[in-house]
Design a protein around this motif. Structure first.
Motif, PDB file in Angstrom:
ATOM      1  N   CYS A  57       0.846  -1.195   0.000  1.00  0.00           N
ATOM      2  CA  CYS A  57       0.000   0.000   0.000  1.00  0.00           C
ATOM      3  C   CYS A  57       0.887   1.252   0.000  1.00  0.00           C
ATOM      4  O   CYS A  57       1.982   1.245   0.559  1.00  0.00           O
ATOM      5  N   GLY A  58       0.362   2.311  -0.582  1.00  0.00           N
ATOM      6  CA  GLY A  58       1.000   3.627  -0.487  1.00  0.00           C
ATOM      7  C   GLY A  58       2.426   3.639  -1.005  1.00  0.00           C
ATOM      8  O   GLY A  58       2.734   3.129  -2.088  1.00  0.00           O
ATOM      9  N   THR A  59       3.295   4.196  -0.209  1.00  0.00           N
ATOM     10  CA  THR A  59       4.699   4.324  -0.594  1.00  0.00           C
ATOM     11  C   THR A  59       5.345   2.957  -0.829  1.00  0.00           C
ATOM     12  O   THR A  59       6.146   2.792  -1.755  1.00  0.00           O
ATOM     13  N   SER A 104       6.077  -3.737   3.474  1.00  0.00           N
ATOM     14  CA  SER A 104       5.401  -2.943   4.500  1.00  0.00           C
ATOM     15  C   SER A 104       6.419  -2.442   5.512  1.00  0.00           C
ATOM     16  O   SER A 104       7.063  -3.242   6.193  1.00  0.00           O
ATOM     17  N   GLN A 105       6.546  -1.145   5.599  1.00  0.00           N
ATOM     18  CA  GLN A 105       7.467  -0.551   6.574  1.00  0.00           C
ATOM     19  C   GLN A 105       7.101  -1.052   7.967  1.00  0.00           C
ATOM     20  O   GLN A 105       7.926  -1.629   8.657  1.00  0.00           O
ATOM     21  N   SER A 106       5.849  -0.824   8.364  1.00  0.00           N
ATOM     22  CA  SER A 106       5.414  -1.151   9.726  1.00  0.00           C
ATOM     23  C   SER A 106       5.254  -2.650   9.927  1.00  0.00           C
ATOM     24  O   SER A 106       5.404  -3.153  11.039  1.00  0.00           O
ATOM     25  N   THR A 109       0.173  -3.352   8.289  1.00  0.00           N
ATOM     26  CA  THR A 109      -0.908  -2.852   7.441  1.00  0.00           C
ATOM     27  C   THR A 109      -1.919  -3.970   7.165  1.00  0.00           C
ATOM     28  O   THR A 109      -1.566  -5.036   6.657  1.00  0.00           O
ATOM     29  N   VAL A 155       4.755  10.429   9.594  1.00  0.00           N
ATOM     30  CA  VAL A 155       3.736   9.712   8.813  1.00  0.00           C
ATOM     31  C   VAL A 155       4.195   9.557   7.362  1.00  0.00           C
ATOM     32  O   VAL A 155       4.027   8.506   6.750  1.00  0.00           O
ATOM     33  N   ALA A 156       4.787  10.605   6.824  1.00  0.00           N
ATOM     34  CA  ALA A 156       5.273  10.544   5.444  1.00  0.00           C
ATOM     35  C   ALA A 156       6.520   9.669   5.392  1.00  0.00           C
ATOM     36  O   ALA A 156       7.531   9.950   6.034  1.00  0.00           O
ATOM     37  N   SER A 157       6.442   8.616   4.615  1.00  0.00           N
ATOM     38  CA  SER A 157       7.547   7.658   4.552  1.00  0.00           C
ATOM     39  C   SER A 157       8.653   8.184   3.641  1.00  0.00           C
ATOM     40  O   SER A 157       8.395   8.623   2.523  1.00  0.00           O
ATOM     41  N   LYS A 242       3.611  12.021  -1.719  1.00  0.00           N
ATOM     42  CA  LYS A 242       4.275  12.737  -0.625  1.00  0.00           C
ATOM     43  C   LYS A 242       3.818  14.183  -0.565  1.00  0.00           C
ATOM     44  O   LYS A 242       3.572  14.714   0.506  1.00  0.00           O
ATOM     45  N   GLU A 245       0.065  14.400   0.655  1.00  0.00           N
ATOM     46  CA  GLU A 245      -0.254  13.992   2.025  1.00  0.00           C
ATOM     47  C   GLU A 245       0.216  14.981   3.077  1.00  0.00           C
ATOM     48  O   GLU A 245      -0.395  15.059   4.135  1.00  0.00           O
TER      49      GLU A 245
HETATM   50  O1  M6R Z   1       3.679   0.404   6.947  1.00  0.00           O
HETATM   51  P1  M6R Z   1       3.388   0.263   5.493  1.00  0.00           P
HETATM   52  O2  M6R Z   1       4.618   0.346   4.650  1.00  0.00           O
HETATM   53  O3  M6R Z   1       2.603  -0.991   5.166  1.00  0.00           O
HETATM   54  O4  M6R Z   1       2.478   1.498   5.127  1.00  0.00           O
HETATM   55  C1  M6R Z   1       1.958   1.647   3.841  1.00  0.00           C
HETATM   56  C2  M6R Z   1       1.350   3.013   3.652  1.00  0.00           C
HETATM   57  O5  M6R Z   1       0.321   3.226   4.586  1.00  0.00           O
HETATM   58  C3  M6R Z   1       2.370   4.144   3.774  1.00  0.00           C
HETATM   59  O6  M6R Z   1       3.449   3.963   2.911  1.00  0.00           O
HETATM   60  C4  M6R Z   1       1.715   5.494   3.485  1.00  0.00           C
HETATM   61  O7  M6R Z   1       1.327   5.560   2.149  1.00  0.00           O
HETATM   62  C5  M6R Z   1       2.679   6.644   3.851  1.00  0.00           C
HETATM   63  N1  M6R Z   1       2.021   7.583   4.717  1.00  0.00           N
HETATM   64  C6  M6R Z   1       3.188   7.395   2.660  1.00  0.00           C
HETATM   65  O8  M6R Z   1       4.071   8.398   3.014  1.00  0.00           O
END
Ligand code: M6R
Length: 365
Positions: A57-59, A104-106, A109, A155-157, A242, A245
């Motif tokens: 998702c997202g970034t 997924s960074q976190s 998700t 929040v912004a990756s 980026k 958001e």
């Molecule tokens: O933790 P994740 O990498 O799964 O998160 C995915 C997105 O929610 C995350 O990259 C989101 O798009 C960021 N806020 C973008 O900067």
């Protein structure tokens, strides 16, 4: 702590050379070979994989788009990239010859986690790229690649994204080597080029004041567009996410070749159009696109390689970045776009680290 910076986002932008270095160097042995400790795939496993999906998702999804270029080019396996919330409900074609890579960074998700559970149930081999050791995504996967970006608070990756791209380059190289689709010489050369990215990122960061000045030319915009071709279109998409958001400027990215099929109608007097021009073979085409939007009144900010003299003839502002192989350019071209988003957002009085309506990790579907 913010390490002397005003915001976590800026600190994390500055963490990137280290994140790139750690993600790569901690996995090289004294012979310069890559060791992916938590990835157990053998040559036989890899030869049995005929198709890959990258889902996120997202970034993280944007990193996956770069991953597709890397894996297809180096390891010669067809790759499809999808958004987790779409993939889940699309009845994807999966069998035991399918590999799913989730990013997924976190690692928490919800849609990404659900997508991997579904693919696992259908027999896919599941590899996770995540920044958090022991996260849900890491526990659910067969194989794991941990990015060594360190905790990402804003929040912004930013640094997670660059580390994810490095992860894909390394996975693609390792798979290519095991499958025999790359020569040992090209393998080592590419690793050297990835290694060289960290100081090049540093070089771009040293130009931050110049980039801030350019960002001020667009801070009052109501909408903005990013254009690119090939892998530059991926950077355009990440840059647009980026900017929207954290600045709340309505921003969209377009494949430059699609302009005449509709989007060019949006260009008005003074509309900022940010053009990523780093792919040598596509440069001439991008220059024609810049001329087209200029003729409709756009204010063009271009990001291109140092030494390019053509772009400055057509763009209003030019940000020069060091050159690298086409495939590696997304690691460099994204840096000025992160800084632009940051400076524009600050100038508009926003809370950059905690943009409205957003959460750092999206644990609901
Ligand atoms: O933790 P994740 O990498 O799964 O998160 C995915 C997105 O929610 C995350 O990259 C989101 O798009 C960021 N806020 C973008 O900067």
């Amino acid at each position: 702590s913010k390490g002397g910076f005003d915001h976590f986002m800026m600190k994390e932008i500055y963490d990137q050379p280290q994140a790139i270095h750690d993600t790569l160097m901690r996995r090289l042995d004294e012979d310069g070979m890559i060791h992916l400790d938590d990835i157990k795939l053998t040559k036989e496993d890899l030869d049995g994989i005929t198709k890959m999906y990258i889902v996120a998702c997202g970034t993280a999804y944007h990193a996956g788009l770069v991953g597709k270029y890397a894996i297809e080019k180096l390891a010669k396996v067809p790759v499809e990239v999808d958004i987790a919330s779409e993939f889940r409900y699309s009845d994807p074609f999966i069998d035991e010859h399918t590999m799913l890579i989730v990013v997924s960074q976190s690692g928490e998700t919800a849609d990404t986690l659900a997508a991997m559970k579904l693919a696992k149930a259908k027999g896919a081999r599941v590899l996770a790229i995540t920044n958090v050791v022991g996260s849900s995504v890491a526990r659910e996967a067969h194989d794991v690649f941990y990015t060594w970006a360190g905790p990402e608070i804003a929040v912004a990756s930013t640094k997670a994204y660059t580390a994810q791209m490095i992860a894909f380059y390394m996975i693609a190289l390792d798979f290519a080597y095991k499958k025999g689709t790359i020569t040992l010489e090209a393998y080592h050369e590419t690793i050297k080029k990835i290694e060289a990215l960290a100081p090049l990122v540093q070089e771009i960061l040293a130009d931050k004041d110049e980039i801030e000045k350019i960002a001020m030319d667009m801070k009052d915009a109501q909408n903005a567009f990013y254009l690119g071709r090939g892998v530059d279109y991926t950077t355009a998409r990440e840059a647009a996410l980026k900017l929207k958001e954290i600045s709340y400027i309505y921003t969209e990215a377009f494949a430059a070749g699609e302009l005449k099929h509709g989007p060019i109608a949006l260009i008005d007097q003074g509309t900022p159009v940010l053009c990523i021009v780093t792919q040598e073979a596509l440069e001439e085409k991008m220059i024609s696109n810049i001329k087209e939007v200029k003729a409709r009144g756009a204010f063009v900010i271009a990001i291109t390689r140092k030494g390019n003299t053509e772009v400055a003839k057509v763009a209003d502002d030019v940000i020069y970045i060091p050159g690298a192989d086409d495939l590696l350019m997304p690691v460099l071209s994204v840096i000025p776009t992160q800084l632009i988003s940051y400076y524009v957002s600050i100038a508009r009085g926003n809370d950059v680290d905690k943009p409205r309506n957003l959460a750092k990790s999206v644990t609901v579907e």
